[in-house]
Scaffold this active site. Structure first.
Site, PDB file in Angstrom:
ATOM      1  N   LEU A 163      43.907  10.617  65.638  1.00  0.00           N
ATOM      2  CA  LEU A 163      43.188   9.358  65.879  1.00  0.00           C
ATOM      3  C   LEU A 163      44.126   8.401  66.599  1.00  0.00           C
ATOM      4  CD1 LEU A 163      40.667   7.503  65.286  1.00  0.00           C
ATOM      5  CD2 LEU A 163      41.940   6.679  63.304  1.00  0.00           C
ATOM      6  N   HIS A 218      40.044 -11.608  53.532  1.00  0.00           N
ATOM      7  CA  HIS A 218      40.815 -10.855  54.523  1.00  0.00           C
ATOM      8  C   HIS A 218      41.533  -9.669  53.858  1.00  0.00           C
ATOM      9  CE1 HIS A 218      39.702 -13.656  57.525  1.00  0.00           C
ATOM     10  NE2 HIS A 218      40.432 -14.652  57.074  1.00  0.00           N
ATOM     11  N   ASP A 273      33.764  -8.724  61.328  1.00  0.00           N
ATOM     12  CA  ASP A 273      33.410 -10.109  61.006  1.00  0.00           C
ATOM     13  C   ASP A 273      32.841 -10.206  59.593  1.00  0.00           C
ATOM     14  OD1 ASP A 273      33.112 -12.788  61.438  1.00  0.00           O
ATOM     15  OD2 ASP A 273      31.294 -12.623  62.647  1.00  0.00           O
TER      16      ASP A 273
END
Ligand code: FPP
Length: 242
Positions: A131, A37, A20
């Site tokens: 991962l 963004h 956020d």
């Protein structure tokens, strides 16, 4: 994921992150929200790079919620292009670095080009074992729970484990262990419909930093903070359990 930890070798963590603060960060810099963004996507790259060395085995990132469709069309369009671009550019790097990339959430409302990029990336990175990166896109934990419930045979009550597996599958993922640590950046303290089932016993970490300024050091701090917590899963502290 941490329950079977042996003292000699800690089991890699499942960490979820609500990324956020991109918009507020951009406004403070005098940039557009879109630029925020873009800076957020750059931070995703850095965090993915350092996650395995921070002890993370599964990383679930909240990139776009089912409620984010309510944002202005231009911002939604910017984000969708950014996701496509990210997958296009990162696919080869994921393969080289042993990252298995999966996108969880609905697939029927995103554009065809993005859907194809998702499918190709998942196919090409499926062998990655270093991962497991899960990007939540058009994702809602409550909607996933409802869809999983619809798959149950009438009258059957699944175990928590089997329902958890079903939840991953209805969102196009493979089953993963429960969340150990849930991080939210940007100074807000709420879950926003993210991993509500999977994070039932997650430790929560709220960072005042906006996502574009979070960085590897802040991730290390969050993991260190997690390591200092005593997890009891409803039981008693070790000392009192006898
Ligand atoms: C919340 O910040 C962030 C989002 C809704 C988008 C998250 C997207 C990224 C981090 C970039 C791209 C991601 C990938 C996986 C390539 P906000 O816009 O609500 O910020 P604000 O609360 O400050 O307005």
């Amino acid at each position: 994921m941490q329950q079977s930890t042996s003292p000699a070798r800690p089991v890699p963590l499942h960490v979820g992150i609500i990324m956020d603060g991109n918009g507020r960060w951009a406004t403070r810099q005098g940039h557009s929200r879109g630029e925020g963004h873009r800076a957020g996507a750059a931070m995703v790259r850095r965090i993915v790079e350092v996650a395995p060395d921070a002890g993370i085995g599964v990383l679930t990132l909240f990139a776009f919620s089912a409620d984010n469709w309510r944002r202005p069309k231009a911002e939604v369009g910017w984000l969708m292009r950014l996701f496509r671009e990210y997958l296009r550019v990162e696919r080869a790097r994921c393969v080289v670095n042993g990252v298995r990339l999966e996108v969880i959430g609905r697939r029927d409302r995103i554009g065809r080009a993005l859907r194809t990029a998702v499918e190709e990336t998942e196919r090409d990175t499926a062998a990655g074992t270093r991962l497991h990166l899960r990007i939540a896109l058009d994702y809602s934990a409550r909607d996933a729970i409802l869809r999983a419930a619809q798959c149950l045979q009438p009258g059957t009550i699944p175990s928590r484990d089997s329902f958890g597996r079903l939840l991953a599958i209805v969102d196009h993922g493979i089953p993963v262990p429960e969340v150990d640590l849930l991080i939210r950046t940007g100074g807000e303290r709420r879950l926003s419909d993210f991993l509500l089932w999977e994070a039932a016993y997650a430790e929560l970490h709220f960072s005042p930093l906006s996502w574009p300024e979070f960085g590897p050091a802040a991730l290390q701090d969050a993991v260190r903070d997690f390591a200092s917590r005593e997890r009891r899963f409803g039981g008693l502290p070790d000392a009192a359990a006898g």
